[in-house]
Design a protein around this motif. Structure first.
Motif, PDB file in Angstrom:
ATOM      1  N   ARG A 300      12.116   8.673  24.550  1.00 25.60           N
ATOM      2  CA  ARG A 300      11.598   7.549  25.337  1.00 25.60           C
ATOM      3  C   ARG A 300      12.718   6.923  26.180  1.00 25.60           C
ATOM      4  O   ARG A 300      12.538   6.637  27.368  1.00 25.60           O
ATOM      5  CB  ARG A 300      10.999   6.486  24.421  1.00 25.60           C
ATOM      6  CG  ARG A 300       9.626   6.796  23.886  1.00 25.60           C
ATOM      7  CD  ARG A 300       8.567   6.611  24.982  1.00 25.60           C
ATOM      8  NE  ARG A 300       7.225   6.814  24.457  1.00 25.60           N
ATOM      9  CZ  ARG A 300       6.440   5.851  24.017  1.00 25.60           C
ATOM     10  NH1 ARG A 300       6.860   4.599  24.027  1.00 25.60           N
ATOM     11  NH2 ARG A 300       5.228   6.112  23.578  1.00 25.60           N
ATOM     12  N   LEU A 301      13.874   6.681  25.544  1.00 23.23           N
ATOM     13  CA  LEU A 301      14.983   6.077  26.274  1.00 23.23           C
ATOM     14  C   LEU A 301      15.469   6.990  27.387  1.00 23.23           C
ATOM     15  O   LEU A 301      15.711   6.534  28.512  1.00 23.23           O
ATOM     16  CB  LEU A 301      16.130   5.762  25.308  1.00 23.23           C
ATOM     17  CG  LEU A 301      17.326   5.026  25.916  1.00 23.23           C
ATOM     18  CD1 LEU A 301      16.910   3.668  26.482  1.00 23.23           C
ATOM     19  CD2 LEU A 301      18.444   4.857  24.882  1.00 23.23           C
ATOM     20  N   CYS A 302      15.596   8.283  27.099  1.00 26.59           N
ATOM     21  CA  CYS A 302      16.012   9.238  28.125  1.00 26.59           C
ATOM     22  C   CYS A 302      15.017   9.270  29.274  1.00 26.59           C
ATOM     23  O   CYS A 302      15.392   9.270  30.456  1.00 26.59           O
ATOM     24  CB  CYS A 302      16.150  10.635  27.524  1.00 26.59           C
ATOM     25  SG  CYS A 302      17.530  10.837  26.390  1.00 26.59           S
ATOM     26  N   MET A 303      13.753   9.282  28.939  1.00 25.91           N
ATOM     27  CA  MET A 303      12.694   9.334  29.947  1.00 25.91           C
ATOM     28  C   MET A 303      12.781   8.151  30.899  1.00 25.91           C
ATOM     29  O   MET A 303      12.729   8.304  32.129  1.00 25.91           O
ATOM     30  CB  MET A 303      11.343   9.370  29.249  1.00 25.91           C
ATOM     31  CG  MET A 303      10.147   9.505  30.159  1.00 25.91           C
ATOM     32  SD  MET A 303       8.615   9.514  29.195  1.00 25.91           S
ATOM     33  CE  MET A 303       7.419   9.390  30.539  1.00 25.91           C
ATOM     34  N   LEU A 304      12.937   6.956  30.345  1.00 27.70           N
ATOM     35  CA  LEU A 304      12.987   5.751  31.172  1.00 27.70           C
ATOM     36  C   LEU A 304      14.241   5.715  32.040  1.00 27.70           C
ATOM     37  O   LEU A 304      14.168   5.506  33.256  1.00 27.70           O
ATOM     38  CB  LEU A 304      12.936   4.512  30.283  1.00 27.70           C
ATOM     39  CG  LEU A 304      13.004   3.174  31.016  1.00 27.70           C
ATOM     40  CD1 LEU A 304      11.748   2.962  31.854  1.00 27.70           C
ATOM     41  CD2 LEU A 304      13.169   2.021  30.020  1.00 27.70           C
ATOM     42  N   ILE A 311       7.320  12.922  29.092  1.00 22.42           N
ATOM     43  CA  ILE A 311       8.269  13.043  27.992  1.00 22.42           C
ATOM     44  C   ILE A 311       8.673  14.493  27.745  1.00 22.42           C
ATOM     45  O   ILE A 311       9.759  14.774  27.223  1.00 22.42           O
ATOM     46  CB  ILE A 311       7.687  12.400  26.713  1.00 22.42           C
ATOM     47  CG1 ILE A 311       8.797  12.102  25.704  1.00 22.42           C
ATOM     48  CG2 ILE A 311       6.554  13.249  26.128  1.00 22.42           C
ATOM     49  CD1 ILE A 311       8.371  11.218  24.554  1.00 22.42           C
ATOM     50  N   GLY A 312       7.828  15.424  28.169  1.00 24.18           N
ATOM     51  CA  GLY A 312       8.148  16.839  28.027  1.00 24.18           C
ATOM     52  C   GLY A 312       9.300  17.292  28.902  1.00 24.18           C
ATOM     53  O   GLY A 312       9.832  18.393  28.716  1.00 24.18           O
ATOM     54  N   GLU A 313       9.711  16.450  29.845  1.00 25.70           N
ATOM     55  CA  GLU A 313      10.876  16.778  30.667  1.00 25.70           C
ATOM     56  C   GLU A 313      12.187  16.552  29.915  1.00 25.70           C
ATOM     57  O   GLU A 313      13.231  17.067  30.327  1.00 25.70           O
ATOM     58  CB  GLU A 313      10.884  15.927  31.937  1.00 25.70           C
ATOM     59  CG  GLU A 313       9.728  16.198  32.884  1.00 25.70           C
ATOM     60  CD  GLU A 313       9.747  15.285  34.086  1.00 25.70           C
ATOM     61  OE1 GLU A 313      10.407  15.636  35.091  1.00 25.70           O
ATOM     62  OE2 GLU A 313       9.115  14.206  34.015  1.00 25.70           O
ATOM     63  N   VAL A 314      12.134  15.770  28.833  1.00 25.50           N
ATOM     64  CA  VAL A 314      13.368  15.441  28.121  1.00 25.50           C
ATOM     65  C   VAL A 314      13.332  15.855  26.647  1.00 25.50           C
ATOM     66  O   VAL A 314      14.281  15.605  25.911  1.00 25.50           O
ATOM     67  CB  VAL A 314      13.683  13.927  28.225  1.00 25.50           C
ATOM     68  CG1 VAL A 314      13.926  13.539  29.678  1.00 25.50           C
ATOM     69  CG2 VAL A 314      12.567  13.083  27.625  1.00 25.50           C
ATOM     70  N   GLN A 315      12.243  16.482  26.186  1.00 29.76           N
ATOM     71  CA  GLN A 315      12.181  16.994  24.815  1.00 29.76           C
ATOM     72  C   GLN A 315      11.306  18.235  24.783  1.00 29.76           C
ATOM     73  O   GLN A 315      10.424  18.429  25.631  1.00 29.76           O
ATOM     74  CB  GLN A 315      11.597  15.965  23.843  1.00 29.76           C
ATOM     75  CG  GLN A 315      10.154  15.629  24.075  1.00 29.76           C
ATOM     76  CD  GLN A 315       9.433  15.095  22.840  1.00 29.76           C
ATOM     77  OE1 GLN A 315       8.410  15.628  22.464  1.00 29.76           O
ATOM     78  NE2 GLN A 315       9.952  14.040  22.234  1.00 29.76           N
TER      79      GLN A 315
END
Length: 335
Positions: A300-304, A311-315
């Motif tokens: 969530r933090l990475c996404m923001l 969220i699939g772009e960062v996990q």
């Protein structure tokens, strides 16, 4: 069925390689900052717990845990939903002194999660817990801790913008505090989620307090298990997401129940049968330390901070065919 939302004109500002480096920076910087700010130290976390102990987080009470038999141990393991209760027991077992705490790099599976841009069946978060004095069970102490966490997010965002100039997001570290009842009074005709969108759009960074009990309208703002947060001393850290144009939850946290709060909340939730479970018995008998804690979503933090729309772009997780197709057509890479 896909619930995919792709904002018009959306494009990830970093290349795939830069994105991986940026995710690494966010996780390393924030982890270092929050450990220093809250006096936390790393502890190894379980991937699963014994389902008979009552240690697993029941979330809203209806989610099914991933369960499996362990023949050589003679019990069933449950993949954790979160470590809300385990961490408090760990404070006692690890003899953590008052004013110090622990954090874990927690991975979980929530099989019944409704997946969309923000939600995945795979959960990765920093789960943290801190031993506090009984006199610290106050709204002032809670707010001071919230501010410390938001300052860590602000500092992480600053480091990210320096390392990757294409990233421009700058969160506000001025926190607006509001209770769920005040929020309902302010927007009486809105749903709970619509209220969160409205207040975040106005203030940027918001801590919505006192989640779990019934509001004057007779409904809950959101569900909370009765056996970890004190519903009068908890809340969610929300920030406005300019990419998705909505409120964005980063953390659920709070001061934990003492004997009195647990007794009351178990009755209100109709969960009196839990009183005999090992964890709950220890808590009701005053055998566990007073504490506060929460979970902070890593993805969530990475996404923001990175400006991702999904969220699939960062996990790495699993998605339905329609989501894969929609993202591919939009040039969005799912890990």
């Amino acid at each position: 069925m896909s619930k995919l939302i792709i904002p018009q004109g959306y494009k990830m500002p970093l290349s795939n390689y830069e994105l991986q480096r940026a995710i690494e920076l966010v996780k390393a910087q924030f982890q270092s900052s929050i450990c220093s700010s809250l006096n936390l130290h790393r502890a190894s976390a379980p991937l699963f717990v014994d389902g008979a102990t009552g240690l697993n987080d029941d979330l809203n009470g209806v989610e099914r845990a991933v369960s499996f038999d362990i023949p050589d141990v003679g019990t069933h393991g449950q993949v954790v939903h979160s470590l809300a209760k385990w961490k408090r027991l760990a404070l006692k077992r690890y003899e953590v002194p008052m004013g110090a705490g622990l954090y874990t790099d927690m991975n979980a599976i929530r099989r019944d999660e409704e997946v969309d841009n923000l939600h995945s069946v795979y959960v990765d978060q920093w789960d943290w817990e801190k031993a506090i004095d009984r006199n610290d069970r106050t709204m002032e102490y809670l707010k001071d801790t919230v501010q410390a966490i938001v300052d860590c997010i602000w500092q992480t965002a600053r480091c990210l913008r320096i390392a990757f100039p294409a990233i421009t997001f700058s969160p506000s570290n001025a926190v607006h505090y509001i209770t769920t009842q005040e929020l309902e009074d302010l927007y009486p005709t809105f749903t709970a989620k619509e209220r969160e969108h409205a207040i975040c759009k106005e203030y940027g960074t918001v801590f919505v307090m006192q989640i779990g009990g019934l509001l004057n309208s007779g409904v809950k703002h959101d569900g909370r298990a009765p056996d970890y947060d004190d519903w009068t001393l908890n809340g969610d850290i929300l920030m406005w997401n300019p990419v998705l144009e909505q409120s964005f939850e980063l953390s659920s946290m709070g001061i934990r129940v003492d004997e009195t709060a647990l007794d009351k909340q178990l009755s209100l939730a109709g969960c009196d049968d839990r009183r005999t479970l090992p964890f709950h018995s220890m808590l009701l008998n005053g055998d566990l330390p007073q504490s506060m804690g929460g979970g902070i979503g890593q993805s969530r933090l990475c996404m923001l901070l990175l400006g991702a729309c999904h969220i699939g772009e960062v996990q790495a997780s699993l998605w339905d065919e329609a989501t894969h197709k929609g993202c591919e057509e939009a040039g969005i890479v799912l890990l």
